[in-house]
Write an enzyme that holds these catalytic residues in place. Structure first.
Site, PDB file in Angstrom:
ATOM      1  N   ASP A  65       0.860  -1.187   0.000  1.00  0.00           N
ATOM      2  CA  ASP A  65       0.000   0.000   0.000  1.00  0.00           C
ATOM      3  C   ASP A  65       0.897   1.237   0.000  1.00  0.00           C
ATOM      4  O   ASP A  65       2.114   1.139   0.137  1.00  0.00           O
ATOM      5  CB  ASP A  65      -0.982  -0.006   1.166  1.00  0.00           C
ATOM      6  CG  ASP A  65      -0.309  -0.015   2.518  1.00  0.00           C
ATOM      7  OD1 ASP A  65       0.894   0.297   2.594  1.00  0.00           O
ATOM      8  OD2 ASP A  65      -0.977  -0.317   3.506  1.00  0.00           O
ATOM      9  N   SER A  66       0.295   2.389  -0.165  1.00  0.00           N
ATOM     10  CA  SER A  66       1.091   3.604  -0.352  1.00  0.00           C
ATOM     11  C   SER A  66       1.597   4.205   0.955  1.00  0.00           C
ATOM     12  O   SER A  66       2.458   5.082   0.944  1.00  0.00           O
ATOM     13  CB  SER A  66       0.256   4.661  -1.074  1.00  0.00           C
ATOM     14  OG  SER A  66      -0.774   5.142  -0.224  1.00  0.00           O
ATOM     15  N   GLY A  67       1.048   3.755   2.080  1.00  0.00           N
ATOM     16  CA  GLY A  67       1.393   4.354   3.363  1.00  0.00           C
ATOM     17  C   GLY A  67       0.549   5.559   3.710  1.00  0.00           C
ATOM     18  O   GLY A  67       0.654   6.114   4.805  1.00  0.00           O
ATOM     19  N   GLY A  68      -0.327   5.957   2.785  1.00  0.00           N
ATOM     20  CA  GLY A  68      -1.146   7.139   3.017  1.00  0.00           C
ATOM     21  C   GLY A  68      -2.039   7.025   4.237  1.00  0.00           C
ATOM     22  O   GLY A  68      -2.120   7.952   5.052  1.00  0.00           O
ATOM     23  N   PHE A  69      -2.671   5.878   4.403  1.00  0.00           N
ATOM     24  CA  PHE A  69      -3.572   5.695   5.540  1.00  0.00           C
ATOM     25  C   PHE A  69      -2.811   5.824   6.851  1.00  0.00           C
ATOM     26  O   PHE A  69      -3.294   6.434   7.814  1.00  0.00           O
ATOM     27  CB  PHE A  69      -4.258   4.331   5.455  1.00  0.00           C
ATOM     28  CG  PHE A  69      -5.228   4.076   6.581  1.00  0.00           C
ATOM     29  CD1 PHE A  69      -6.501   4.620   6.563  1.00  0.00           C
ATOM     30  CD2 PHE A  69      -4.852   3.313   7.685  1.00  0.00           C
ATOM     31  CE1 PHE A  69      -7.387   4.405   7.608  1.00  0.00           C
ATOM     32  CE2 PHE A  69      -5.730   3.089   8.730  1.00  0.00           C
ATOM     33  CZ  PHE A  69      -6.999   3.640   8.684  1.00  0.00           C
ATOM     34  N   ASP A  97      -2.620   8.503  -1.944  1.00  0.00           N
ATOM     35  CA  ASP A  97      -3.947   9.121  -1.963  1.00  0.00           C
ATOM     36  C   ASP A  97      -4.227   9.835  -0.651  1.00  0.00           C
ATOM     37  O   ASP A  97      -3.496   9.697   0.326  1.00  0.00           O
ATOM     38  CB  ASP A  97      -5.031   8.077  -2.229  1.00  0.00           C
ATOM     39  CG  ASP A  97      -5.116   7.046  -1.111  1.00  0.00           C
ATOM     40  OD1 ASP A  97      -4.057   6.684  -0.537  1.00  0.00           O
ATOM     41  OD2 ASP A  97      -6.231   6.590  -0.780  1.00  0.00           O
ATOM     42  N   GLN A 136     -11.443   7.741  -4.500  1.00  0.00           N
ATOM     43  CA  GLN A 136     -11.859   8.359  -3.251  1.00  0.00           C
ATOM     44  C   GLN A 136     -13.171   9.135  -3.474  1.00  0.00           C
ATOM     45  O   GLN A 136     -13.854   8.903  -4.453  1.00  0.00           O
ATOM     46  CB  GLN A 136     -10.749   9.257  -2.705  1.00  0.00           C
ATOM     47  CG  GLN A 136      -9.540   8.493  -2.166  1.00  0.00           C
ATOM     48  CD  GLN A 136      -9.834   7.739  -0.873  1.00  0.00           C
ATOM     49  OE1 GLN A 136     -10.908   7.885  -0.255  1.00  0.00           O
ATOM     50  NE2 GLN A 136      -8.889   6.916  -0.436  1.00  0.00           N
ATOM     51  N   GLY A 194     -11.172   4.402   1.296  1.00  0.00           N
ATOM     52  CA  GLY A 194     -12.045   5.260   2.087  1.00  0.00           C
ATOM     53  C   GLY A 194     -13.378   4.662   2.458  1.00  0.00           C
ATOM     54  O   GLY A 194     -14.292   5.387   2.875  1.00  0.00           O
ATOM     55  N   ASP A 215      -8.359  -7.052   1.555  1.00  0.00           N
ATOM     56  CA  ASP A 215      -7.321  -7.272   2.574  1.00  0.00           C
ATOM     57  C   ASP A 215      -7.826  -6.742   3.908  1.00  0.00           C
ATOM     58  O   ASP A 215      -8.686  -5.865   3.955  1.00  0.00           O
ATOM     59  CB  ASP A 215      -6.026  -6.543   2.211  1.00  0.00           C
ATOM     60  CG  ASP A 215      -6.085  -5.064   2.583  1.00  0.00           C
ATOM     61  OD1 ASP A 215      -5.542  -4.685   3.638  1.00  0.00           O
ATOM     62  OD2 ASP A 215      -6.704  -4.278   1.840  1.00  0.00           O
ATOM     63  N   CYS A 261     -12.737 -27.399   9.338  1.00  0.00           N
ATOM     64  CA  CYS A 261     -11.517 -26.751   8.865  1.00  0.00           C
ATOM     65  C   CYS A 261     -10.382 -27.762   8.736  1.00  0.00           C
ATOM     66  O   CYS A 261     -10.257 -28.682   9.550  1.00  0.00           O
ATOM     67  CB  CYS A 261     -11.103 -25.630   9.819  1.00  0.00           C
ATOM     68  SG  CYS A 261      -9.646 -24.703   9.270  1.00  0.00           S
ATOM     69  N   CYS A 278      -7.049 -26.844   8.583  1.00  0.00           N
ATOM     70  CA  CYS A 278      -5.762 -26.236   8.931  1.00  0.00           C
ATOM     71  C   CYS A 278      -5.038 -27.057  10.001  1.00  0.00           C
ATOM     72  O   CYS A 278      -5.626 -27.923  10.657  1.00  0.00           O
ATOM     73  CB  CYS A 278      -5.953 -24.792   9.399  1.00  0.00           C
ATOM     74  SG  CYS A 278      -6.565 -24.620  11.099  1.00  0.00           S
ATOM     75  N   CYS A 324      -6.637 -26.979  13.577  1.00  0.00           N
ATOM     76  CA  CYS A 324      -7.853 -27.774  13.787  1.00  0.00           C
ATOM     77  C   CYS A 324      -7.612 -29.270  13.664  1.00  0.00           C
ATOM     78  O   CYS A 324      -8.360 -30.064  14.249  1.00  0.00           O
ATOM     79  CB  CYS A 324      -8.924 -27.338  12.793  1.00  0.00           C
ATOM     80  SG  CYS A 324      -9.533 -25.662  13.100  1.00  0.00           S
ATOM     81  N   HIS A 375      -5.357 -20.443  11.900  1.00  0.00           N
ATOM     82  CA  HIS A 375      -6.725 -20.878  11.635  1.00  0.00           C
ATOM     83  C   HIS A 375      -7.576 -19.775  11.015  1.00  0.00           C
ATOM     84  O   HIS A 375      -8.284 -20.004  10.024  1.00  0.00           O
ATOM     85  CB  HIS A 375      -7.414 -21.368  12.911  1.00  0.00           C
ATOM     86  CG  HIS A 375      -8.892 -21.474  12.723  1.00  0.00           C
ATOM     87  ND1 HIS A 375      -9.482 -22.508  12.034  1.00  0.00           N
ATOM     88  CD2 HIS A 375      -9.896 -20.614  13.066  1.00  0.00           C
ATOM     89  CE1 HIS A 375     -10.786 -22.301  11.969  1.00  0.00           C
ATOM     90  NE2 HIS A 375     -11.064 -21.166  12.582  1.00  0.00           N
TER      91      HIS A 375
END
Length: 388
Positions: A107-111, A161, A203, A230, A280, A318, A320, A323, A349
């Site tokens: 990601d851009s790091g903006g958040f 952004d 946005q 956003g 994500d 599950c 995994c 489990c 899990h």
């Protein structure tokens, strides 16, 4: 582990990134696809585990492969601060640095710039802010962000952004949207690495006209991917879904659509229904560290006393490692004892469960029964009788 075998077609020789829709569900209109990248093919719709600091907390690359993670993402802001993007470049990029040989996204790091730094100054040039660890004054411009992301070397990189807060006025949202578009052009102009695909970000807050304008202007810069930012920032669920409904008819068809920061089971499936291909969220590992498991029958608060002598698997549906090898009683003991292994096993899990839900979604779309599948999963997961 019996993972869903997605139909993967060979990559076109003349393109490093390309997307194909493989099926549109006759019942729902939801779609499956394949996003081809230099580090492998990504079946969509897909959930992407978050590895903020070049690690999905406590899990090795082999464990990520084993649970079916097709792509993970890391954070530009945090990696720039430590260990430094120049060091990662010297190591050969993120893939080699963390030994993960599948697609990656940064990601851009903006958040993080806007959420972690209370003292910040936004201008048309970029953002001046304080390092949340040292207090040092820093500056991110669109050009600087692309430079960092080029050094990190992920397959997919995000444009810088401005994410306006939920509740922002129309004037504030408009300014943030316009700056996002201006910064997008600057990101686009300096991005020259053909081993990386730049995803622009839509946005506009919760103003329909701003969102639609942002989307139309953003499409000019889309080569093979577009992101929606956003949303899922504290607004009512109905408002987010309404905005996705507004945007759905206007997306480009020949590229993946990425809804940023969304990971709860209902949001994932509602997003798929509305044409989203990629998601994500840190939710899965964050709640695991607090002792909460996401299971096919709902949320399990493993600390609860009723699990003290419960020697059954965490989730009998599950496949995994957690489990198939451990009981609720053992997991409860680990979490109450503050043992690192407890957080690791629950993280493993929760991620596998979420990836399995998305595998099921792809299969249901291919079988033209996605609406039925969505109802089955949500009815079981949110059934009041299943809740702790």
């Amino acid at each position: 582990m019996n993972l869903l075998n997605d139909i993967i077609k060979p990559m076109k020789n003349d393109e490093k990134f390309w997307f194909e829709t493989t099926h549109i569900c006759k019942q729902s209109g939801a779609r499956t696809g394949i996003f081809h990248t230099p580090h492998g093919d990504i079946p969509t719709p897909i959930y992407m585990p978050v590895g903020t600091l070049a690690t999905v907390k406590s899990l090795t690359s082999d464990e990520l492969y084993d649970i079916g993670a097709k792509i993970i993402l890391s954070n530009t802001y945090h990696l720039h601060i430590r260990p430094g993007d120049e060091l990662i470049k010297k190591a050969g990029g993120l893939h080699k640095f963390m030994n993960f040989n599948r697609p990656m996204l940064t990601d851009s790091g903006g958040f993080q710039v806007f959420s972690l730094s209370k003292l910040r100054k936004i201008t048309d040039d970029g953002v001046e802010f304080r390092n949340h660890l040292s207090g040092e004054k820093m500056f991110f411009s669109p050009e600087k962000v692309i430079e960092i992301e080029n050094n990190l070397g992920a397959d997919i990189i995000m444009a810088f952004d401005v994410c306006s807060e939920y509740g922002a006025t129309y004037k504030e949202a408009k300014l943030a949207m316009e700056r996002t578009l201006s910064w997008l052009k600057r990101c686009y102009d300096v991005q020259r690495n053909d081993e990386q695909m730049l995803f622009p970000i839509v946005q506009g807050n919760f103003y329909e006209d701003l969102r639609l304008k942002s989307l139309e202007e953003t499409k000019k810069y889309c080569k093979c991917g577009i992101a929606i930012g956003g949303l899922s920032v504290g607004e009512p669920k109905e408002l987010m879904l309404k905005m996705l409904d507004v945007l759905k008819p206007h997306y480009p068809e020949n590229m993946p659509r990425y809804l940023m920061g969304v990971g709860s089971i209902d949001y994932l499936l509602e997003g798929v229904l509305r044409g989203i291909d990629m998601f994500d969220c840190v939710l899965q590992t964050r709640v695991a560290r607090n002792g909460l498991a996401m299971t096919s029958k709902g949320k399990v608060i493993i600390k609860n006393a009723k699990y003290k002598e419960d020697f059954s698997p965490l989730d009998d549906e599950c496949d995994c490692y957690t489990c198939t090898h451990h009981t609720k009683a053992y997991l409860r003991h680990l979490i109450l004892s503050d043992e690192i292994l407890g957080a690791k096993l629950l993280s493993l899990h929760n991620l596998r469960f979420t990836l399995k839900v998305m595998e099921g979604a792809r299969k249901a779309i291919m079988e033209d029964r996605f609406l039925d599948y969505k109802k089955e999963v949500l009815d079981k997961y949110y059934n009041q009788s299943n809740k702790d």
